[in-house]
Scaffold this active site. Structure first.
Site, short mmCIF file in Angstrom:
data_model
loop_
_atom_site.label_atom_id
_atom_site.label_comp_id
_atom_site.label_asym_id
_atom_site.label_seq_id
_atom_site.Cartn_x
_atom_site.Cartn_y
_atom_site.Cartn_z
N GLU A 173 1.87 -4.94 3.16
CA GLU A 173 2.86 -5.69 2.23
C GLU A 173 1.44 -6.76 2.52
O GLU A 173 1.39 -7.42 3.47
CB GLU A 173 4.04 -5.69 2.49
N LEU A 222 0.50 -1.37 0.64
CA LEU A 222 -0.02 -0.22 0.21
C LEU A 222 0.87 1.22 -0.28
O LEU A 222 1.94 1.19 0.79
CB LEU A 222 -1.14 0.19 1.03
#
Length: 762
Positions: free
Chosen positions: A164, A72
DNA sequence: TGGGGTCCT
DNA sequence: AGGACCC
């Protein structure tokens, strides 16, 4: 958020395109970006990788897997901008104490880097908007939603931090490729060096798989954007390391695929030790102490040279990583193993102040535990004592009584937990004398689910063996049924232990589950299904108590009983419906902690004591009876055959299963090929086949409608598994030796009881 | 120099 | 209980 505090100081010079994640996207051509290098330089002369021919440095999996890594973009900042969209066009920094832990891209464009001091950030950008990010609740919840969404695509999702996720999409890719003309397939997003010349493309089929992987990655990212409003980066490659590294090439909000023939040239673009995830602060220092300053020097180093300092295994791992070789599987870890809360401060120097701090932390943790649904059996207190120049932490931990959590009086729970915490604090410092703490952390671990009605299901199973050590035993659940597990620890019985010599070390067993994955925007396809490997962390079995685990199917109550956020249903996707839920107790030795009132004791795990003469109030009476009954009445259970190979060596493909019956030990030993014959019983004038792990006597006393239901289940399941076997055996692109070693172990499928538990619904 | 997490020894 | 690693 971000790692590597040190190298800003330590690594002087040596510009690094990966170092600042804002460099690439703002100035694509800046700073030694690999793309400006001449293609000829990137082509690996075979001699330059000669040192890699040490066999231990070669991948055993080749390019067989397709891995997606999703990261992200500036996660905390994104979450805050979603909460307050007016922040979008302002330079935003997320503040924790006097640090800016992350910034949005507006702030990055203004030169505010991540992990900078507030002071420095404000000098560079006086109008920087700071939002406190010390409370992680929103980030944690959003992070969970992200993982849950990704689990709708594929069952193998591994979290790394809050922002992640790794996905092993091998199976999904495979099934999609069977119905796609791969000649027309073009990758989505960037590819590393795709327009350069390279001698030969890899012919193993990985190009098509990675290309398909890029499409899946795009769908995943689009889903995160449309459902959660979050932008992200993705990397697609044949292993986790490469996927993660290549995904950072185009940031933010973009994706990159690494085709395999580029692996060596890609890895050569990394020069600094710390650019490789897995080589941390300590290893970096050690290597430099050995005269190995960078990756170019590390790569040709013989394993033996490193083994002196690091041990053989770590040495091999480090070298493999340096070469871009990473056979570690993507492992779905399920709900978190621990819940912790901490605060740092200038000074806490009195007991009342410490109590106040700890009260706040415990209050938050109680909330989180309540919402999680599981119960912690261990509490740990960590403190940082004020020592100039040191950030050393010390901790003490203790078992806590699960009974504290069984009732719903949170006020007294808080009170008692605080007592425990104070007890731990007094082990760390003399609270009667002046002290100076700068951090307090409280962590609950050893999280176990409450025993539910689902445990009743284990009445159908009888243990045939009581293996020494921890063995995970579990049946398989179908996509339309919730699956849970109850772990039951039995007292030691060595009678068969020797014959189980090749069982895994404790804590390393792997559980298989069936998942049926769907992809949003696609209708679920029959081929899109997976075997998920769930590595289950076991508590160390204490003393002489060995344990095993039986599986139970739990109905819809699963969500109410354990780890709610991770079992939350998302839409109507079936993929996350079959999640495991662990309940654990120990039977046999009638040990119990001395200090019951506070639960304070040195043991890190509790013994659920089921002896008839156990004092009351020690533990939940119903639970213990359930456990005991389950133990007594269960006999045959499905067993995940442990592999002698290390987890790293095993791929997501080669799961093996076998059902355990009386001949378990023989079969484990001989690796023989015979199938367990279904037992045939006489019932209602007809011969009924029942699975080998079903307790006939229990079955016999069931109401006839329930019997019929079960029989129908077994039939359905048998057919489904036959399909499954066909699919699994026909579609593996593993190295030959691998495949044969896995098929040498028997494909013995355990019985599934998927609908029976509805009879026990409230 | 945050506030989390993981696993291994 | 600590230490390594990750974010």
């Amino acid at each position: 958020m971000e790692r590597r505090w040190e190298e800003e100081q330590n690594d002087i010079g040596g510009e690094d395109p990966e170092e600042e994640d804002d460099v690439d996207w703002r100035m694509p051509s800046a700073l030694g970006s690999p793309s400006i290098k001449a293609p000829s330089m990137l082509i690996q002369p075979s001699s330059s990788i000669a040192h890699r021919s040490e066999t231990c440095l070669q991948s055993k999996l080749g390019h067989s897997r397709t891995i997606v890594h999703i990261d992200l973009d500036c996660f905390y900042a994104q979450v805050e901008m979603l909460r307050n969209p007016t922040l979008r066009d302002k330079p935003l920094g997320i503040q924790q104490k006097n640090i800016v832990v992350t910034t949005n891209y507006v702030a990055r464009a203004r030169g505010v880097s991540k992990l900078s001091y507030i002071k420095e950030a404000l000098i560079k950008c006086p109008d920087l908007v700071l939002v406190s990010g010390e409370d992680l609740t929103n980030y944690r919840e959003t992070s969970t939603k992200v993982t849950e969404l990704l689990e709708q695509f594929c069952p193998l999702v591994e979290r790394l931090g809050f922002d992640e996720n790794f996905m092993d999409v091998t199976k999904l890719v495979e099934s999609r490729l069977t119905s796609t003309d791969s000649k027309k397939l073009v990758h989505i997003g960037h590819s590393y060096e795709s327009d350069a010349q390279i001698a030969t493309q890899c012919q193993c089929g990985c190009r098509d798989r990675l290309t398909m992987g890029s499409h899946i990655a795009k769908e995943m990212r689009d889903t995160l954007k449309s459902k959660l409003g979050l932008t992200s980066c993705a990397g697609v490659a044949t292993n986790k390391l490469l996927a993660k590294l290549v995904g950072a090439h185009h940031k933010p909000n973009d994706q990159t695929v690494l085709f395999s023939e580029w692996t060596d040239s890609f890895m050569q673009t990394f020069t600094k030790l710390r650019q490789i995830p897995g080589i941390g602060h300590s290893s970096g220092k050690k290597l430099k102490g050995m005269g190995i300053q960078n990756l170019e020097e590390l790569r040709p180093t013989p394993v033996s040279t490193l083994a002196d300092q690091f041990g053989k295994q770590q040495a091999e791992t480090m070298l493999r990583l340096a070469h871009g070789v990473d056979d570690t599987p993507v492992v779905s870890k399920g709900p978190p193993q621990s819940l912790s809360d901490e605060d740092s401060f200038k000074k806490v120097g009195t007991l009342p102040a410490a109590k106040e701090m700890m009260t706040g932390l415990i209050k938050n943790l109680i909330k989180r535990l309540r919402s999680d649904g599981r119960i912690p059996y261990t509490m740990r207190l960590t403190v940082r004592k004020y020592v100039p120049g040191s950030w050393h932490r010390e901790s003490r931990q203790t078992g806590i009584s699960p009974n504290l959590f069984q009732k719903h009086d949170d006020a007294s729970l808080l009170e008692q937990l605080l007592e425990v915490a104070v007890g731990l604090l007094q082990k760390l410092i003399d609270t009667n004398r002046p002290f100076h703490l700068t951090l307090i952390n409280i962590c609950f671990t050893n999280l176990r689910s409450k025993v539910t009605k689902g445990a009743i299901d284990s009445f159908f199973s009888k243990p045939a063996v009581k293996p020494k050590g921890l063995v995970t035993l579990q049946s398989q659940g179908m996509c339309d049924g919730k699956t849970g597990e109850m772990e039951v620890h039995s007292s030691k019985d060595d009678s068969i232990a020797n014959e189980l010599g090749d069982l895994p070390a404790a804590n390393t067993e792997v559980v298989d589950k069936m998942h049926f994955g769907t992809v949003s925007g696609h209708k679920p396809r029959e081929e899109e299904r997976y075997v998920i490997k769930h590595k289950q962390k076991q508590p160390s079995s204490s003393g002489s108590v060995a344990s095993f685990r039986t599986s139970v199917n739990v109905t819809g109550k699963v969500e109410a009983e354990g780890s709610k956020s991770f079992f939350k249903k998302l839409g109507s996707s079936p993929s996350n419906k079959s999640k495991s839920l662990s309940c654990r107790g120990e039977l046999g030795t009638a040990r119990k902690p001395e200090s019951v009132a506070t639960g304070l004791r040195e043991q890190s795990s509790w013994t659920v004591d089921t002896a008839r003469d156990a004092p009351e109030g020690e533990f939940d009476e119903d639970n213990s009876l359930l456990l005991e009954e389950a133990i007594r009445s269960s006999q045959n259970v499905a067993l995940k055959q442990p592999s002698k190979r290390t987890l790293e060596e095993s791929s997501s493909h080669d799961t093996t299963e076998c059902s355990v019956d009386d001949s378990l030990a023989k079969r484990l030993k001989n690796d023989s090929d015979h199938e367990t014959k279904p037992t045939t019983i006489k019932q209602n004038m007809e011969e009924i086949e029942i699975p080998p792990d079903i307790d006939r006597s229990v079955f016999n006393v069931l109401p006839s409608n329930m019997k019929e239901e079960l029989i129908a289940d077994w039939e359905r399941e048998k057919r489904r598994r036959e399909d499954e076997c066909l699919l699994a055996s026909s579609s593996q692109n593993l190295p030959k030796n691998k495949k044969s070693s896995s098929s040498a172990k028997k494909k013995q499928l355990p019985a599934v009881r998927n609908t029976i538990t509805k009879y026990f619904k409230h």
